[in-house]
Design a protein around this motif. Structure first.
Motif, PDB file in Angstrom:
ATOM      1  N   PRO A 292       0.830  -1.215   0.000  1.00 43.79           N
ATOM      2  CA  PRO A 292       0.000   0.000   0.000  1.00 43.79           C
ATOM      3  C   PRO A 292       0.862   1.262   0.000  1.00 43.79           C
ATOM      4  O   PRO A 292       1.932   1.293   0.632  1.00 43.79           O
ATOM      5  CB  PRO A 292      -0.803  -0.127   1.304  1.00 43.79           C
ATOM      6  N   VAL A 293       0.408   2.274  -0.703  1.00 47.54           N
ATOM      7  CA  VAL A 293       1.177   3.523  -0.837  1.00 47.54           C
ATOM      8  C   VAL A 293       1.534   4.100   0.522  1.00 47.54           C
ATOM      9  O   VAL A 293       2.635   4.608   0.733  1.00 47.54           O
ATOM     10  CB  VAL A 293       0.375   4.549  -1.672  1.00 47.54           C
ATOM     11  N   THR A 294       0.611   3.989   1.480  1.00 46.50           N
ATOM     12  CA  THR A 294       0.844   4.571   2.804  1.00 46.50           C
ATOM     13  C   THR A 294       1.952   3.858   3.570  1.00 46.50           C
ATOM     14  O   THR A 294       2.507   4.412   4.511  1.00 46.50           O
ATOM     15  CB  THR A 294      -0.455   4.516   3.634  1.00 46.50           C
ATOM     16  N   LEU A 295       2.260   2.634   3.185  1.00 49.07           N
ATOM     17  CA  LEU A 295       3.278   1.849   3.891  1.00 49.07           C
ATOM     18  C   LEU A 295       4.583   1.714   3.112  1.00 49.07           C
ATOM     19  O   LEU A 295       5.572   1.244   3.655  1.00 49.07           O
ATOM     20  CB  LEU A 295       2.741   0.448   4.204  1.00 49.07           C
ATOM     21  N   LEU A 296       4.577   2.117   1.835  1.00 54.96           N
ATOM     22  CA  LEU A 296       5.728   1.866   0.972  1.00 54.96           C
ATOM     23  C   LEU A 296       6.990   2.575   1.457  1.00 54.96           C
ATOM     24  O   LEU A 296       8.078   2.005   1.457  1.00 54.96           O
ATOM     25  CB  LEU A 296       5.405   2.279  -0.466  1.00 54.96           C
ATOM     26  N   GLU A 297       6.849   3.843   1.884  1.00 53.19           N
ATOM     27  CA  GLU A 297       8.025   4.582   2.348  1.00 53.19           C
ATOM     28  C   GLU A 297       8.654   3.903   3.554  1.00 53.19           C
ATOM     29  O   GLU A 297       9.875   3.752   3.643  1.00 53.19           O
ATOM     30  CB  GLU A 297       7.650   6.030   2.688  1.00 53.19           C
ATOM     31  N   SER A 298       7.824   3.472   4.504  1.00 54.10           N
ATOM     32  CA  SER A 298       8.325   2.769   5.682  1.00 54.10           C
ATOM     33  C   SER A 298       8.975   1.437   5.295  1.00 54.10           C
ATOM     34  O   SER A 298       9.991   1.046   5.857  1.00 54.10           O
ATOM     35  CB  SER A 298       7.181   2.527   6.670  1.00 54.10           C
ATOM     36  N   GLU A 299       8.378   0.748   4.320  1.00 55.69           N
ATOM     37  CA  GLU A 299       8.911  -0.548   3.885  1.00 55.69           C
ATOM     38  C   GLU A 299      10.295  -0.383   3.263  1.00 55.69           C
ATOM     39  O   GLU A 299      11.193  -1.182   3.488  1.00 55.69           O
ATOM     40  CB  GLU A 299       7.945  -1.189   2.883  1.00 55.69           C
ATOM     41  N   LEU A 300      10.462   0.670   2.465  1.00 57.71           N
ATOM     42  CA  LEU A 300      11.745   0.887   1.781  1.00 57.71           C
ATOM     43  C   LEU A 300      12.810   1.467   2.709  1.00 57.71           C
ATOM     44  O   LEU A 300      13.963   1.026   2.680  1.00 57.71           O
ATOM     45  CB  LEU A 300      11.545   1.832   0.595  1.00 57.71           C
ATOM     46  N   GLY A 317      14.328  -0.645   7.229  1.00 53.92           N
ATOM     47  CA  GLY A 317      13.793  -0.712   5.874  1.00 53.92           C
ATOM     48  C   GLY A 317      14.582  -1.636   4.970  1.00 53.92           C
ATOM     49  O   GLY A 317      15.670  -2.122   5.313  1.00 53.92           O
ATOM     50  N   LYS A 318      14.037  -1.876   3.780  1.00 56.47           N
ATOM     51  CA  LYS A 318      14.648  -2.800   2.832  1.00 56.47           C
ATOM     52  C   LYS A 318      16.012  -2.314   2.352  1.00 56.47           C
ATOM     53  O   LYS A 318      16.913  -3.115   2.119  1.00 56.47           O
ATOM     54  CB  LYS A 318      13.727  -3.007   1.626  1.00 56.47           C
ATOM     55  N   PHE A 319      16.173  -0.994   2.174  1.00 55.60           N
ATOM     56  CA  PHE A 319      17.465  -0.489   1.728  1.00 55.60           C
ATOM     57  C   PHE A 319      18.550  -0.758   2.773  1.00 55.60           C
ATOM     58  O   PHE A 319      19.683  -1.113   2.436  1.00 55.60           O
ATOM     59  CB  PHE A 319      17.390   1.007   1.421  1.00 55.60           C
ATOM     60  N   GLU A 320      18.197  -0.602   4.037  1.00 54.54           N
ATOM     61  CA  GLU A 320      19.167  -0.852   5.095  1.00 54.54           C
ATOM     62  C   GLU A 320      19.499  -2.344   5.183  1.00 54.54           C
ATOM     63  O   GLU A 320      20.653  -2.734   5.405  1.00 54.54           O
ATOM     64  CB  GLU A 320      18.604  -0.345   6.423  1.00 54.54           C
ATOM     65  N   LEU A 321      18.487  -3.189   4.980  1.00 57.25           N
ATOM     66  CA  LEU A 321      18.720  -4.637   4.991  1.00 57.25           C
ATOM     67  C   LEU A 321      19.615  -5.074   3.840  1.00 57.25           C
ATOM     68  O   LEU A 321      20.362  -6.035   3.949  1.00 57.25           O
ATOM     69  CB  LEU A 321      17.376  -5.380   4.898  1.00 57.25           C
ATOM     70  N   ALA A 322      19.540  -4.337   2.723  1.00 58.12           N
ATOM     71  CA  ALA A 322      20.299  -4.709   1.521  1.00 58.12           C
ATOM     72  C   ALA A 322      21.710  -4.143   1.513  1.00 58.12           C
ATOM     73  O   ALA A 322      22.441  -4.338   0.542  1.00 58.12           O
ATOM     74  CB  ALA A 322      19.552  -4.239   0.278  1.00 58.12           C
ATOM     75  N   PRO A 336       4.643   6.056  -6.034  1.00 61.21           N
ATOM     76  CA  PRO A 336       4.083   7.419  -6.137  1.00 61.21           C
ATOM     77  C   PRO A 336       5.183   8.473  -6.239  1.00 61.21           C
ATOM     78  O   PRO A 336       6.319   8.252  -5.802  1.00 61.21           O
ATOM     79  CB  PRO A 336       3.290   7.559  -4.830  1.00 61.21           C
ATOM     80  N   PRO A 337       4.868   9.646  -6.787  1.00 61.25           N
ATOM     81  CA  PRO A 337       5.865  10.709  -7.005  1.00 61.25           C
ATOM     82  C   PRO A 337       6.608  11.133  -5.746  1.00 61.25           C
ATOM     83  O   PRO A 337       7.799  11.413  -5.801  1.00 61.25           O
ATOM     84  CB  PRO A 337       5.017  11.867  -7.564  1.00 61.25           C
ATOM     85  N   GLU A 338       5.917  11.187  -4.587  1.00 64.49           N
ATOM     86  CA  GLU A 338       6.578  11.656  -3.372  1.00 64.49           C
ATOM     87  C   GLU A 338       7.688  10.709  -2.917  1.00 64.49           C
ATOM     88  O   GLU A 338       8.684  11.132  -2.311  1.00 64.49           O
ATOM     89  CB  GLU A 338       5.564  11.874  -2.237  1.00 64.49           C
ATOM     90  N   ILE A 339       7.534   9.419  -3.201  1.00 67.00           N
ATOM     91  CA  ILE A 339       8.581   8.459  -2.842  1.00 67.00           C
ATOM     92  C   ILE A 339       9.654   8.415  -3.928  1.00 67.00           C
ATOM     93  O   ILE A 339      10.818   8.096  -3.659  1.00 67.00           O
ATOM     94  CB  ILE A 339       7.967   7.070  -2.594  1.00 67.00           C
ATOM     95  N   ARG A 354      15.217   7.403   7.998  1.00 58.24           N
ATOM     96  CA  ARG A 354      14.003   6.637   8.261  1.00 58.24           C
ATOM     97  C   ARG A 354      12.826   7.596   8.441  1.00 58.24           C
ATOM     98  O   ARG A 354      13.015   8.769   8.775  1.00 58.24           O
ATOM     99  CB  ARG A 354      14.159   5.786   9.533  1.00 58.24           C
ATOM    100  N   VAL A 355      11.621   7.103   8.246  1.00 59.71           N
ATOM    101  CA  VAL A 355      10.421   7.908   8.477  1.00 59.71           C
ATOM    102  C   VAL A 355      10.390   8.316   9.951  1.00 59.71           C
ATOM    103  O   VAL A 355      10.483   7.471  10.841  1.00 59.71           O
ATOM    104  CB  VAL A 355       9.144   7.119   8.122  1.00 59.71           C
ATOM    105  N   GLY A 356      10.288   9.631  10.195  1.00 52.23           N
ATOM    106  CA  GLY A 356      10.277  10.125  11.563  1.00 52.23           C
ATOM    107  C   GLY A 356      11.653  10.234  12.183  1.00 52.23           C
ATOM    108  O   GLY A 356      11.780  10.587  13.356  1.00 52.23           O
TER     109      GLY A 356
END
Length: 544
Positions: A292-300, A317-322, A336-339, A354-356
């Motif tokens: 979901p768009v609302t969770l994508l930023e947190s997921e990444l 997030g996934k980037f940190e895991l990778a 989405p454009p904002e991400i 990270r978010v926040g």
């Protein structure tokens, strides 16, 4: 079997040092009362065996936090009484050291990252065969959720695994075949230096699905270019795409894989990673369209505790895991454009927050993206950033649809029959001529994924050891695509018939050119590989 659940408030912060004390006491209580004791944090669905140090090493709770204790077995009441006495009286006397707690908690997060970034399925049991660790890859292989597996006997989860000899002798067993269509390695755990002696078994799955085969073969020092051997096909367009992909694997450049849904974009991304110098580092997959768009930023990018409603803990997030490895962003055209702005920064600066959060996190990640969308059209419509497109499209790999590589369909069908026979415990040996002609003629809008699903359907529903024309779905059956046995192919001058020997030479030559081996050509022509080899030498098609 009795069972009881009770909520307790921890008198001290629980970390791996405290966990060792808990494991030691719980092991004694469990033996004395013939019970199993599990712990669970209130906001977590996982039940952790409290007598397993390998499981408890990732169990952390702050002082005053509520946890659930689950006791199952014979003498439940006495066991819960003993545990509560120990929990409040003995643990309450433990010295609280905040720095130690934070240090060990960070170590625990690292352990979880390692377990879940391993490409192969990993299960660890104790000396009695009870499951203590069950990673994400094991979930996808067995089809069983980690929460349902932890604490159960291994035979309840994967019935045809036998670990008794491994636990008894400690001798490793390689290449065990399982009904679920995979091989496993069974080995024992070497006891480690702690107050709690740890023994048990490790089960590592490989060769399922196809991408797991790459990792294990490469770790056996196979040549890097072998990573692409798992991709089936000989068509010119496919070979051109794989040539570009194999060259991309030698660099850290960003790759954009394009092609219709079902053309094998993820398989190519896996091959690029496992043929690269990052092959021993994490390969993290993200389906951008499935989140979901609302969770994508947190997921990444992850989030900090309290960043938003429901963010009760810090999330990596996934980037940190990778970090150090590769991240595969599938369906990149759906973000989405904002991400897109934040993703552009990660590509350019190799950093994000990270978010926040306020701390800048540096990462070394190779990005492979994939899409089935027309990104150029999306740029014109204003839904995809042009600067991000150019950052992603450094090395484009274009995968052809299956209808543009029809000559590969017999090879793919043969491969899927072999693979699905193992998975479904069937013994289908071939596809009839009429059925194969219909498969080749069909346009395959779902591409390779659709072909595999159709072969699985046919194998499942067929009562014979072959797939016939009537076994195919009605929308694939097409009489106009089927060549009648009465049709005559004129290959000589002036439309004259050739001799049988001349026909035989042409057919064998064509089969060898397409399938590249005596064995595969023989299967298609209904002859043994020895017969094909003998005739090829007779006609001068190969060196004697």
């Amino acid at each position: 079997m009795e069972g009881r659940r009770e909520i307790l408030r921890t008198p001290v912060s629980i970390h791996s040092q405290i966990a060792a004390h808990i494991v030691q006491k719980v092991s004694h209580i469990s033996r004395q009362n013939n019970v199993s004791i599990f712990l669970r944090k209130i906001n977590d669905s996982r039940l952790i065996p409290a007598n397993s140090m390998l499981s408890m090493v990732t169990f952390f709770a702050s002082r005053g936090e509520e946890i659930e204790v689950v006791v199952e077995g014979a003498n439940v009441e006495n066991a819960i009484k003993e545990f509560k006495g120990f929990f409040y009286n003995e643990l309450g006397k433990e010295k609280e050291e905040k720095t130690t707690y934070e240090l060990l908690k960070n170590t625990s997060i690292a352990y979880e990252k390692i377990f879940n970034s391993i490409g192969s399925g990993l299960i660890v049991t104790d000396e009695n065969g009870a499951i203590m660790i069950f990673n994400k890859a094991a979930e996808s292989i067995t089809g069983i959720n980690m929460d349902q597996a932890i604490g159960k006997k291994i035979q309840e989860v994967v019935q045809d695994i036998k670990i008794a000899d491994v636990l008894k002798t400690g001798k490793e067993e390689m290449n065990k075949k399982l009904k679920i269509g995979t091989n496993v390695v069974l080995t024992n755990i070497t006891p480690i230096c702690t107050d709690q002696k740890i023994e048990g078994a490790v089960i590592v799955f490989y060769d399922f699905p196809q991408i797991e085969y790459l990792e294990n073969e490469l770790k056996r020092n196979r040549k890097l270019d072998k990573a692409f051997d798992i991709i089936i096909g000989n068509s010119g367009k496919l070979k051109d795409a794989l040539t570009i992909a194999s060259k991309a694997a030698e660099t850290d450049s960003t790759v954009l894989i394009r092609g219709e849904s079902g053309t094998g974009k993820e398989l190519v991304a896996n091959a690029i990673h496992y043929a690269s110098k990052r092959k021993d580092k994490p390969f993290i997959r993200v389906n951008c369209a499935a989140i979901p768009v609302t969770l994508l930023e947190s997921e990444l990018f992850g989030h900090e505790r309290g960043a938003f409603t429901g963010a009760v803990t810090q999330k990596i997030g996934k980037f940190e895991l990778a970090d150090g490895g590769t991240i595969f962003l599938d369906e990149i055209g759906d973000i989405p454009p904002e991400i897109q702005i934040k993703l552009l920064r990660v590509i350019q600066e190799k950093e994000f927050e990270r978010v926040g959060g306020i701390k800048t996190i540096k990462v070394d990640v190779r990005i492979i993206a994939a899409t089935n969308k027309d990104l150029e059209k999306a740029i014109k419509e204003g839904t995809f950033r042009e600067d991000l497109y150019y950052r992603l499209n450094v090395i484009p790999v274009i995968l052809p649809p299956l209808r543009e590589r029809r000559g590969d369909i017999p090879l793919l069908v043969e491969h899927f029959i072999e693979k699905l026979n193992k998975k479904l415990n069937k013994n289908v040996k071939k596809v009839t001529k009429k059925a194969m002609q219909a498969l080749i003629y069909y346009d395959w809008p779902g591409n390779i994924r659709e072909l595999e699903n159709i072969i699985e359907r046919c194998i499942t529903l067929s009562d014979n050891d072959y797939i016939d024309y009537k076994d195919l779905p009605h929308y694939i059956r097409n009489e106009s695509a089927v060549i009648s046995d009465d049709d005559i192919i004129y290959l000589g001058e002036n439309n004259e018939l050739l001799t049988m020997e001349e026909y035989e030479r042409k057919i064998i030559k064509a089969a060898l050119q397409r399938y590249k081996s005596f064995n595969k050509a023989g299967k298609v022509l209904g002859l043994t590989h020895k017969t094909i080899a003998a005739k090829a030498r007779k006609f001068g098609l190969v060196d004697r």
